[in-house]
Design a protein around this motif. Structure first.
Motif, PDB file in Angstrom:
ATOM      1  N   LEU A  45     -65.560   4.346 -11.308  1.00  0.00           N
ATOM      2  CA  LEU A  45     -65.875   3.520 -12.477  1.00  0.00           C
ATOM      3  C   LEU A  45     -64.661   2.703 -12.879  1.00  0.00           C
ATOM      4  O   LEU A  45     -64.764   1.531 -13.237  1.00  0.00           O
ATOM      5  CB  LEU A  45     -66.311   4.420 -13.641  1.00  0.00           C
ATOM      6  CG  LEU A  45     -67.673   5.091 -13.483  1.00  0.00           C
ATOM      7  CD1 LEU A  45     -67.909   6.083 -14.605  1.00  0.00           C
ATOM      8  CD2 LEU A  45     -68.777   4.040 -13.449  1.00  0.00           C
ATOM      9  N   GLU A  46     -63.493   3.344 -12.798  1.00  0.00           N
ATOM     10  CA  GLU A  46     -62.268   2.671 -13.202  1.00  0.00           C
ATOM     11  C   GLU A  46     -61.960   1.492 -12.278  1.00  0.00           C
ATOM     12  O   GLU A  46     -61.591   0.421 -12.737  1.00  0.00           O
ATOM     13  CB  GLU A  46     -61.110   3.664 -13.167  1.00  0.00           C
ATOM     14  CG  GLU A  46     -60.125   3.479 -14.292  1.00  0.00           C
ATOM     15  CD  GLU A  46     -59.387   4.772 -14.552  1.00  0.00           C
ATOM     16  OE1 GLU A  46     -58.491   5.095 -13.747  1.00  0.00           O
ATOM     17  OE2 GLU A  46     -59.726   5.474 -15.524  1.00  0.00           O
ATOM     18  N   ARG A  47     -62.151   1.736 -10.960  1.00  0.00           N
ATOM     19  CA  ARG A  47     -61.917   0.654  -9.999  1.00  0.00           C
ATOM     20  C   ARG A  47     -62.825  -0.533 -10.310  1.00  0.00           C
ATOM     21  O   ARG A  47     -62.409  -1.678 -10.301  1.00  0.00           O
ATOM     22  CB  ARG A  47     -62.182   1.145  -8.571  1.00  0.00           C
ATOM     23  CG  ARG A  47     -60.961   1.742  -7.889  1.00  0.00           C
ATOM     24  CD  ARG A  47     -61.170   1.796  -6.377  1.00  0.00           C
ATOM     25  NE  ARG A  47     -62.378   2.485  -5.969  1.00  0.00           N
ATOM     26  CZ  ARG A  47     -62.481   3.803  -5.797  1.00  0.00           C
ATOM     27  NH1 ARG A  47     -61.417   4.566  -6.005  1.00  0.00           N
ATOM     28  NH2 ARG A  47     -63.600   4.363  -5.424  1.00  0.00           N
TER      29      ARG A  47
ATOM     30  N   THR B 236     -63.738  -6.134 -12.254  1.00  0.00           N
ATOM     31  CA  THR B 236     -64.426  -7.139 -13.067  1.00  0.00           C
ATOM     32  C   THR B 236     -63.449  -7.819 -14.023  1.00  0.00           C
ATOM     33  O   THR B 236     -63.617  -8.983 -14.361  1.00  0.00           O
ATOM     34  CB  THR B 236     -65.578  -6.522 -13.884  1.00  0.00           C
ATOM     35  OG1 THR B 236     -65.116  -5.313 -14.459  1.00  0.00           O
ATOM     36  CG2 THR B 236     -66.795  -6.274 -13.027  1.00  0.00           C
ATOM     37  N   ARG B 237     -62.416  -7.091 -14.434  1.00  0.00           N
ATOM     38  CA  ARG B 237     -61.425  -7.694 -15.322  1.00  0.00           C
ATOM     39  C   ARG B 237     -60.652  -8.795 -14.614  1.00  0.00           C
ATOM     40  O   ARG B 237     -60.258  -9.766 -15.206  1.00  0.00           O
ATOM     41  CB  ARG B 237     -60.431  -6.618 -15.786  1.00  0.00           C
ATOM     42  CG  ARG B 237     -60.904  -5.930 -17.052  1.00  0.00           C
ATOM     43  CD  ARG B 237     -59.754  -5.377 -17.836  1.00  0.00           C
ATOM     44  NE  ARG B 237     -60.282  -4.319 -18.721  1.00  0.00           N
ATOM     45  CZ  ARG B 237     -59.952  -3.063 -18.610  1.00  0.00           C
ATOM     46  NH1 ARG B 237     -59.070  -2.684 -17.709  1.00  0.00           N
ATOM     47  NH2 ARG B 237     -60.473  -2.172 -19.407  1.00  0.00           N
TER      48      ARG B 237
END
Ligand SMILES: Cc1cc2nc3c(=O)[nH]c(=O)nc-3n(C[C@H](O)[C@H](O)[C@H](O)COP(=O)(O)O)c2cc1C
Ligand code: SF4
Ligand code: SF4
Ligand code: SF4
Lengths: 278, 408
Positions: free
Chosen positions: B399-401, B406-407
């Motif tokens: 999820l973090e990746r 997306t950022r």
């Protein structure tokens, strides 16, 4: 085998007799580790995991209460991982059990800067008080499952084996066998489990009643030393007296005869003494 | 590449699984005879040279364990077969014991001989009643042939009572001793202080079956399959969204994607037909994304890159419609139910993780979850608590990746 081992604790070198636990070695160098389930007169249960330290080369942290010092060990008592584990252990316990009568847990929570709310809001051990006999009360919503009572009742002291852990996971609990009330169990009311309980989950009926009534004031209690007169063994009794009334009997944990353990007569016979006096 | 059959008997073998004929046909009689003519040291040296690693999950080098038991001091020694098989998605020991029970049993006899054990135990999962009967028949055959008995090694079957934790080696030993199946603190390891505090060798069913094969042949034969690092074959339990679920035997180094696609094996993803993820190693395992599966082979070095391991060989396939948080919640419930309750990080931690997931807080409080997971990995007594958060962490990482990408 060598009878001394040299290891490093937080960068300090220390030499200890072989067989010394890491916990004791940490004490020696003045970097004590917190403990909850460990007790000086009982076999280490290594269940609470508050005493974990970081050992170089070990994948996990190790419980210092039961791990023996070895030559060349490099131990850290204050690494980031150690501090995180201590804090989480305190927070998890605070989120499940009532802690007002658990001084060791409260002090762990304070030194670890635990946030009591972080893991709360879920299931707890809240449950009705078991008040089924005249000598002691079981308020298991305070229990932290430290195993001390089981060990004291078993081969560490009493050898009665009246209580044990039953159930598993979050449902694991102290049980007198098939959920029985104490009078139906094998309990002989020595109160040795009560003496070692660190949380007030096992508590003398008199103390419990006085606390309920708001009459128990620690500062007003005086302690008088005497020797039990029921038999010739010579157990030291500490009579805890409140308002001229014996409210609790203990024996010092370092007493060479009792090691803190008594029988039902010494521990709970005081009501009888008081009736006779009158 | 077609399926290999070494651990599993080839399809032309028609003798009854527990018969004397089967013992001969599979070369197990030869294995017993060959090892009986060897010294303990020579047997252990051969196991070490074979490079066999434990197949129960931890992949500990088998020869090294035997050497440790052999070197431990103590008159009485024990050998134990771990057939408690309760890991999610794991049913390979069952297949092995149903199809060819003499293999693992012969491995146990050789193990007992090597470490000087006069008594051995088979600890079998309580629900495996048919397997238990099959094991009993295999022991009987070996007894009649003179390989099992009071003057060689006596083998006793002990039945578990339905607890996953009883498969953990020290909990299993407590259970055989008639105690609550709670793991013990290590060290001391079972190799020096196991059953009734005596040196004890404990191995998984599949590990022992490999030992029987090794002695039925030799080190060179054994190493013809697999990688130099991890020789031999592995049983894989394929389940989930897969056309042909079942137990398959493949050599180490086998491309993971082929397990799914080969017509002789998985025969493709079922459900939506598109691969979403694989949970490798069971409840204590790691989720792998399709590109990670494509990039990996069945070996510890290859999988370490993704923080994954083979574990027991459970390979659960999920198509791309499955909500992995839902799967995580199922796993969390499993751990909360199966924790023995002995230590705080696991007893309370597994419950809190379940509650976090049920409340849908996975993405809202990742830091608190990570602290909790780290404490469980660091401070739990046994492998259950230590691995309970692993699958969760693999999802958190993913999820973090995704958020980072997306950022960008
Ligand atoms: C919670 C837990 C459950 C386990 N269950 C099993 C099991 O069912 N069967 C098994 O062979 N090993 C199981 N293991 C691994 C054993 O502890 C042990 O490592 C293994 O039996 C050693 O045999 P091996 O070296 O041949 O793999 C389990 C470990 C843990 C932590
Ligand atoms: S009072 Fe004594 S016998 Fe009864 S449970 Fe406690 S330790 Fe055991
Ligand atoms: S009742 Fe007291 S002594 Fe017993 S396990 Fe609970 S906290 Fe420990
Ligand atoms: S980690 Fe879990 S299963 Fe293992 S000893 Fe602790 S409570 Fe029991």
């Amino acid at each position: 085998m060598k009878n001394k081992v040299t290891l490093t604790i937080d960068g300090e070198t220390v030499t200890v007799p072989a067989g010394t636990t890491l916990r004791a070695a940490c004490d020696l160098v003045g970097h004590p580790v917190p403990t909850l389930c460990w007790h000086e007169n009982l076999t280490a249960a290594n269940a609470c995991r508050a005493c974990v330290v970081e050992l170089k080369g070990s994948r996990t942290l190790v419980a210092s209460c039961s791990r023996e010092a070895e030559e060349g060990m490099d131990v850290r008592t204050n690494s980031e991982r150690v501090l995180n584990s201590r804090k989480v252990v305190a927070e998890l316990l605070l989120s499940t059990s009532k802690s007002e009568l658990a001084p060791d847990l409260l002090s762990l929570a304070q030194t670890a800067a635990a946030d009591p709310d972080r893991f709360s809001g879920g299931a707890t051990w809240e449950q009705p008080v078991l008040d089924d006999n005249n000598l002691y009360v079981r308020d298991l919503s305070r229990c932290i499952l430290c195993y001390r009572c089981v060990e004291a009742c078993g081969d560490d002291a009493q050898n009665t084996f009246a209580i044990s852990v039953a159930g598993r996971g979050f449902e694991a609990h102290i049980d007198a066998g098939f959920g029985r009330a104490l009078p139906e169990s094998d309990c002989v009311y020595c109160g040795n489990c009560v003496a070692v309980c660190p949380t007030g989950a096992l508590i003398g009926k008199t103390e419990w009643t006085l606390r309920q009534e708001g009459q128990w004031v620690d500062d007003n209690i005086t302690v008088t030393e005497t020797v039990c007169s029921y038999c010739g063994v010579g157990c030291q009794l500490n009579l805890h007296v409140l308002d001229n009334r014996i409210v609790k009997v203990t024996s010092p944990m370092d007493h060479p005869v009792t090691h803190g353990m008594l029988c039902v007569k010494g521990r709970y016979g005081y009501e009888f003494v008081q009736i006779e006096d009158k | 590449m077609p399926e290999i059959r070494r651990l599993l008997p080839t399809l032309d073998i028609a003798s009854a699984p527990t018969s004397l004929e089967r013992l001969r046909e599979r070369g197990f009689e030869r294995a017993l005879q060959r090892s009986a003519a060897m010294t303990s040291q020579a047997i252990v040296a051969e196991v070490q040279a074979s490079g066999i690693k434990g197949r129960g999950g931890a992949a500990f080098p088998t020869g090294a364990k035997w050497a440790a038991v052999l070197a431990a001091s103590g008159e009485v020694r024990y050998a134990v077969m771990n057939a408690d098989e309760s890991e999610l998605g794991t049913f390979k020991d069952r297949a092995l014991l149903e199809q060819d029970p003499l293999g693992a049993m012969v491995g146990l006899v050789i193990a007992a001989r090597a470490v000087g054990a006069k008594r051995a135990y088979c600890y079998v999962r309580g629900e495996y009643r048919e397997v238990e009967a099959q094991m009993g028949a295999a022991i009987q055959t070996l007894r009649q042939a003179g390989w099992v008995g009071a003057d060689t090694v006596d083998i006793e079957i002990r039945r578990g009572a339905g607890a996953y934790i009883a498969g953990e080696e020290t909990a299993l030993l407590n259970s055989i001793e008639g105690k609550r199946a709670e793991p013990r603190v290590k060290p001391p390891f079972p190799t020096t202080q196991g059953l009734w505090r005596s040196p004890t060798l404990i191995q998984n069913v599949e590990t022992l079956a490999n030992v029987a094969l090794l002695f039925a042949h030799d080190v060179d034969w054994f190493r013809t399959y697999g990688t130099p690092d991890t020789p031999g074959t592995k049983l894989i339990g394929l389940s989930g969204h897969i056309e042909h679920p079942g137990v398959y035997e493949v050599p180490f180094g086998y491309p993971l994607m082929q397990l799914i696609t080969e017509t002789e094996m998985g025969h493709g993803v079922s459900g939506s037909g598109h691969l979403g993820a694989v949970l490798l190693g069971g409840a204590a395992g790691t989720f792998l994304a399709p590109d990670e599966i494509r990039d990996s082979v069945l070996d510890y070095g290859s999988l370490a890159k993704y923080g994954a391991s083979i574990g027991s060989g459970a390979f659960m396939v999920f198509d791309d419609t499955v909500d992995l948080t839902w799967v995580l919640t199922k796993l969390a419930r499993f751990f909360a139910d199966e924790s023995c309750g002995q230590c705080v990080p696991c007893r309370v931690g597994t419950r809190r993780i379940l509650e976090f997931l049920q409340r849908g807080e996975l993405e809202r409080r990742p830091e608190d979850l990570r602290d909790l997971a780290q404490a469980m990995k660091d401070a739990s007594i046994c492998g259950l608590g230590q691995t309970a958060p692993v699958a969760l962490l693999s999802i958190l990482d993913r999820l973090e990746r995704r958020t980072n990408e997306t950022r960008r």
